[in-house]
Structures are given as C-alpha cells and as structure tokens.
Scaffold this motif. Sequence first.
Motif, PDB file in Angstrom:
ATOM      1  N   ILE A   1     -13.318  28.706  18.707  1.00  0.00           N
ATOM      2  CA  ILE A   1     -13.066  28.271  20.112  1.00  0.00           C
ATOM      3  C   ILE A   1     -11.888  27.162  19.839  1.00  0.00           C
ATOM      4  O   ILE A   1     -12.243  26.258  19.344  1.00  0.00           O
ATOM      5  CB  ILE A   1     -14.145  27.701  20.807  1.00  0.00           C
ATOM      6  N   ASN A   2     -10.722  27.340  20.406  1.00  0.00           N
ATOM      7  CA  ASN A   2      -9.834  26.531  20.416  1.00  0.00           C
ATOM      8  C   ASN A   2     -10.108  25.325  21.854  1.00  0.00           C
ATOM      9  O   ASN A   2      -9.621  25.960  22.827  1.00  0.00           O
ATOM     10  CB  ASN A   2      -8.477  27.037  20.595  1.00  0.00           C
ATOM     11  N   ALA A   3     -10.701  24.372  21.503  1.00  0.00           N
ATOM     12  CA  ALA A   3     -10.745  23.565  22.896  1.00  0.00           C
ATOM     13  C   ALA A   3      -9.535  23.031  23.275  1.00  0.00           C
ATOM     14  O   ALA A   3      -9.377  22.787  24.626  1.00  0.00           O
ATOM     15  CB  ALA A   3     -11.769  22.438  22.284  1.00  0.00           C
ATOM     16  N   GLU A   4      -8.757  22.848  22.442  1.00  0.00           N
ATOM     17  CA  GLU A   4      -7.397  22.467  22.708  1.00  0.00           C
ATOM     18  C   GLU A   4      -6.288  23.136  21.843  1.00  0.00           C
ATOM     19  O   GLU A   4      -6.835  23.774  20.901  1.00  0.00           O
ATOM     20  CB  GLU A   4      -7.201  20.890  22.270  1.00  0.00           C
ATOM     21  N   ILE A   5      -5.260  23.300  22.314  1.00  0.00           N
ATOM     22  CA  ILE A   5      -4.314  24.412  21.481  1.00  0.00           C
ATOM     23  C   ILE A   5      -3.434  23.281  20.692  1.00  0.00           C
ATOM     24  O   ILE A   5      -2.817  22.051  21.179  1.00  0.00           O
ATOM     25  CB  ILE A   5      -3.223  24.824  22.838  1.00  0.00           C
ATOM     26  N   PRO A   6      -3.298  23.596  19.175  1.00  0.00           N
ATOM     27  CA  PRO A   6      -2.619  22.600  18.549  1.00  0.00           C
ATOM     28  C   PRO A   6      -1.032  22.590  19.014  1.00  0.00           C
ATOM     29  O   PRO A   6      -0.467  23.844  19.348  1.00  0.00           O
ATOM     30  CB  PRO A   6      -2.733  23.180  16.973  1.00  0.00           C
ATOM     31  N   ARG A   7      -0.436  21.662  18.510  1.00  0.00           N
ATOM     32  CA  ARG A   7       1.172  21.515  19.053  1.00  0.00           C
ATOM     33  C   ARG A   7       1.862  22.059  17.707  1.00  0.00           C
ATOM     34  O   ARG A   7       2.912  22.964  18.034  1.00  0.00           O
ATOM     35  CB  ARG A   7       1.501  19.904  18.772  1.00  0.00           C
ATOM     36  N   ASP A   8       1.336  22.140  16.417  1.00  0.00           N
ATOM     37  CA  ASP A   8       1.639  22.907  15.492  1.00  0.00           C
ATOM     38  C   ASP A   8       1.035  24.410  15.513  1.00  0.00           C
ATOM     39  O   ASP A   8      -0.123  24.397  15.423  1.00  0.00           O
ATOM     40  CB  ASP A   8       1.408  22.248  14.245  1.00  0.00           C
ATOM     41  N   LEU A   9       2.062  25.187  15.827  1.00  0.00           N
ATOM     42  CA  LEU A   9       1.378  26.707  15.935  1.00  0.00           C
ATOM     43  C   LEU A   9       0.829  27.271  14.693  1.00  0.00           C
ATOM     44  O   LEU A   9       0.097  28.077  14.746  1.00  0.00           O
ATOM     45  CB  LEU A   9       2.389  27.717  16.707  1.00  0.00           C
TER      46      LEU A   9
ATOM     47  N   ALA B   1     -10.458  21.266  17.669  1.00  0.00           N
ATOM     48  CA  ALA B   1      -9.799  19.949  18.604  1.00  0.00           C
ATOM     49  C   ALA B   1      -8.792  19.254  17.659  1.00  0.00           C
ATOM     50  O   ALA B   1      -8.611  19.519  16.853  1.00  0.00           O
ATOM     51  CB  ALA B   1     -10.846  19.068  19.267  1.00  0.00           C
ATOM     52  N   ASN B   2      -7.538  18.759  18.526  1.00  0.00           N
ATOM     53  CA  ASN B   2      -6.582  18.166  17.853  1.00  0.00           C
ATOM     54  C   ASN B   2      -6.683  16.740  17.416  1.00  0.00           C
ATOM     55  O   ASN B   2      -6.234  16.726  16.327  1.00  0.00           O
ATOM     56  CB  ASN B   2      -5.271  18.006  18.803  1.00  0.00           C
ATOM     57  N   THR B   3      -7.770  16.050  17.801  1.00  0.00           N
ATOM     58  CA  THR B   3      -8.226  14.608  17.337  1.00  0.00           C
ATOM     59  C   THR B   3      -9.293  14.422  16.964  1.00  0.00           C
ATOM     60  O   THR B   3     -10.225  15.049  17.537  1.00  0.00           O
ATOM     61  CB  THR B   3      -7.605  13.649  18.333  1.00  0.00           C
ATOM     62  N   LYS B   4      -9.659  13.465  15.964  1.00  0.00           N
ATOM     63  CA  LYS B   4     -10.967  12.852  15.735  1.00  0.00           C
ATOM     64  C   LYS B   4     -11.906  12.458  16.968  1.00  0.00           C
ATOM     65  O   LYS B   4     -12.948  12.933  17.265  1.00  0.00           O
ATOM     66  CB  LYS B   4     -11.174  11.611  15.009  1.00  0.00           C
ATOM     67  N   ALA B   5     -11.071  11.781  17.892  1.00  0.00           N
ATOM     68  CA  ALA B   5     -11.696  11.409  19.200  1.00  0.00           C
ATOM     69  C   ALA B   5     -12.185  12.680  20.084  1.00  0.00           C
ATOM     70  O   ALA B   5     -13.491  12.408  20.587  1.00  0.00           O
ATOM     71  CB  ALA B   5     -10.658  10.300  19.912  1.00  0.00           C
ATOM     72  N   LYS B   6     -11.205  13.752  20.038  1.00  0.00           N
ATOM     73  CA  LYS B   6     -11.660  14.701  20.797  1.00  0.00           C
ATOM     74  C   LYS B   6     -12.814  15.550  20.181  1.00  0.00           C
ATOM     75  O   LYS B   6     -13.666  15.880  20.824  1.00  0.00           O
ATOM     76  CB  LYS B   6     -10.585  15.697  21.015  1.00  0.00           C
ATOM     77  N   VAL B   7     -12.783  15.636  18.910  1.00  0.00           N
ATOM     78  CA  VAL B   7     -13.876  16.246  18.063  1.00  0.00           C
ATOM     79  C   VAL B   7     -15.391  15.488  18.669  1.00  0.00           C
ATOM     80  O   VAL B   7     -16.368  16.143  18.924  1.00  0.00           O
ATOM     81  CB  VAL B   7     -13.869  16.224  16.636  1.00  0.00           C
ATOM     82  N   ASP B   8     -15.142  14.063  18.348  1.00  0.00           N
ATOM     83  CA  ASP B   8     -16.435  13.658  18.709  1.00  0.00           C
ATOM     84  C   ASP B   8     -16.866  13.738  20.238  1.00  0.00           C
ATOM     85  O   ASP B   8     -18.050  13.556  20.240  1.00  0.00           O
ATOM     86  CB  ASP B   8     -16.314  11.905  18.316  1.00  0.00           C
ATOM     87  N   GLU B   9     -16.057  13.578  21.020  1.00  0.00           N
ATOM     88  CA  GLU B   9     -16.437  13.694  22.525  1.00  0.00           C
ATOM     89  C   GLU B   9     -16.956  15.008  22.720  1.00  0.00           C
ATOM     90  O   GLU B   9     -17.912  15.196  23.361  1.00  0.00           O
ATOM     91  CB  GLU B   9     -14.982  13.689  23.070  1.00  0.00           C
TER      92      GLU B   9
END
Length: 451
Positions: free
Chosen positions: A317-325, A251-259
Amino acid sequence: MNHTFEKFDLQPFLIQAINEIGFTEPTEVQDKLIPAIKKGKSVIGQSQTGSGKTHTFLLPLINAINPGKEEVQVVITTPSRELAEQIYQAALQLVEKAPEKIIVQTYVGGTDKKRQMAKLAGTQPHVVIGTPGRILDLVTENALLIHTAPVLVIDEADMTLDMGFLTDVDQIASKLPANLQMLIFSATIPNKLKPFLKKYMENPLYEHIQPKEVISSTIENWLISTKGRDRVDVIYELLMIGQPYLVMIFANTKAKVDEIAGGLKARGVKVATIHGDIPPRERKRVMKQVQNLDYQFVVATDLAARGIDIEGVSHVINAEIPRDLDFFIHRVGRTGRNNLKGTAITLYGPSDENLIADIEKLGITFEPKTVKNGEITDTFDRKRRAQREKKTTDPIDPEIRGMMKKAKKNIKPGYKKKMGRAIKASSLKKRRVERRTQANAIKKANKKANK
C-alpha cells in the motif's frame, strides 16, 4: 545437474549449492556479467531489485577464493545492515559444501566491535561483508587486514551515496591494491557517483539491464482516491477487507510512518515499524518477527526498506506517492514475486494528479477502485471529470444538443451526417455573429473618436 549454470565453469560445490537453492537458469545480469567478473574485469551493473545481482558477484568471486591463503580476498560493502545480512546468508549457503573451509564474516554497526577484533587477531576471513563505517573502523584499528584483497564490491552504490557513506567506501578502496577489480551494482547511476567511479575504474564493462516489464504481470495495480478522507481510515479499511497474507505500507517520511503506525495501533492493529530512527537491535528483532509472521502489517520508509527482502508480501500500500518514481517501482516490486499474485494499492488526493500522470508515462496502468461498505469495487477513471469539464467549457447550442441526444439513439442512418452539418453551420453562424458584433463595436468607437 544444472546445465545452464555449468556454462560458467564453476566449481562443483557451487553448482550443488545452486541446485539446492532451486535456481534453474541464470538471470540476464548473471548471464552478462559472471563471465567478465571471472576474467577479473571491473564492471558496473545497473539493474533493479530482484534481478539476481547478489549471486552475480558471489558465484564468480567465491569460485576464485583460495582457501589455503589465510587472508582477506574479497571485500563487499553495502549501505544497510539488513542487506549485509542477506548477502552474508547467501554467501554461507554457497560455501556450505566447499571441500576446504571458506571463511565468510559480516561486520556491521550495532554489533560487538571488541569481540570482532579479538576474533580477527586469531583469523582473517576470506570474504568480508559489511557496512562501510564498521569495515573502515576495523581497518583503522589494524584488526581487519584488507590490503591483500584484489576485489571490492560496492552493492547499492546509489543508496551508499544517498546515505553519505561514499567517503568511507573511498577510504576503504584506497587501502586496497592498485590493480583493484571493482564491481559496482546499483539501481541508478547518479552523476555525483561518476567522479568516484572514474577514480578507481579504468574501462569497466557497463551493463544496464532494462527491466523486462516495469511491473510484473502478476501484480494487480489499483488506484484509490482518498476523497478527502483520513488516509489512516482508508488504510485500516483496506487491511480489514479480505485476508491479506503480509502487507507492506509505504510512506515518504519517518514522521508519516510513525503517524500511520500509531493510527493503526490505536485502532487495535498489530503493526511493525521500520525506519532509520529505529535502533539496530530493535530493527533486527522486528525483521526476525516479520519473517516469522508474528506481524502481518509492516509500515516502512523507502530507504529503510530498500535492501530488505521480505518473503510472501501479498499487498503493498502506497500511503503516499514517492517523489522519486524509482521508489514507486521498488515498492510495488515487493509483491508479485516468483510468479505469485500480488496487489499494489496507491492512495491519492487531488494534489497527486501530476505524480500519477508521471507514473503512467512509465508505461504503468492503474485500475481505478473505490472502497465502499467494506468492499473494494471498480470505479470510473479519474480522467473522466477532466474530460467532462473540457466538454462543458464550450457551450453547445440547445438545438444541437437535442440532435446529439437523438443521434445516440441511432434513430436514422443519415442522422449523424445531418447532425455534423448542423454543428458546422451552427459554429459558422456563431462566428459571423461574433464578427458582426466586433465590427459594430469598432464602428461605434471610431464615430466617438471623430466627433
């Protein structure tokens, strides 16, 4: 004997170590840079993760160590504790059979500084590996004496910059001899890094090792639309299908990882979490448990996971797509290593269309999949709807539509030509009608104006 590495004229104990590790031939970055490093040249090696850069600098540098000199001869900085530990373990493997003892030490934050200082009062290591903050700390305390080291390695230089450690590295470099040999290894060379490189490097050898293929051919690259569903539900369903060996979820952020981790735990899944806010000791313990396969599922952020080499990842698994490819390639490259099969799964919603298109521009192709009734099946390409909408915006004459349907059935050989002529005639007729309507409207307007 390993004839391919022998061309570098390394000491026998290093050739023995290489054989035991199982390296059969040098990678491209090793081929291009080991001879230059052996000659004492400063180098910049730009290459992706898994290209063999650690041994590119360790082999020639350990080869040049003089065990008789009880002083620091090589300093290696790295932005993460995990990466420092990996380089340390790789170095230990190489010096194991050395005829005279070569002392390698690692210094990272979150470890006992007093004990390290006490040990340094007795013996200085030949090779120093560590995070910039702790190395600088020990240097400032006059415990670690690095002024004797003619070589400085900065590994993952772009990440060092990202994490704000470049000032510390700058201070470390300023304590080293003027004729310093500097070795920079980085996945990218950002502009902000260039002034630092200019300051310390004169005519370095620059090698950009292009990835052979963006994604290994052993990886199946799937794209799954969430269709408005909760992503944690989709991830949970994916984890329960088949028998994944070890899964890394990004995931892209710590908050999303925790979620995500919290959501999976609530569904009864045992999950390891890796991000920047996890305390060092806890992170070390979690990493050990992952290596021992106590955890089958790991949720992580890019920066925390970069530099962590987890063996045997079967799925990413990419739960989110990173902005930096670049991060997309790093993530997917975690699986399918050493010619083993791997599966990379990217979840996307309607707002991610542009990012998916950008990834495809890199030459990466996706297999569209869908999750239904506990199964993963092939589905239609996401571009299909867009193409269909494009077609429906131009209304087709009902008569022509009928002809097209017949043409699909291949009724008569000359039918398609006939249809082509009919379509042409139909569009000409439409245009004439439009022009006539416009002309009449102009006439009426002129009459009104002249009254």
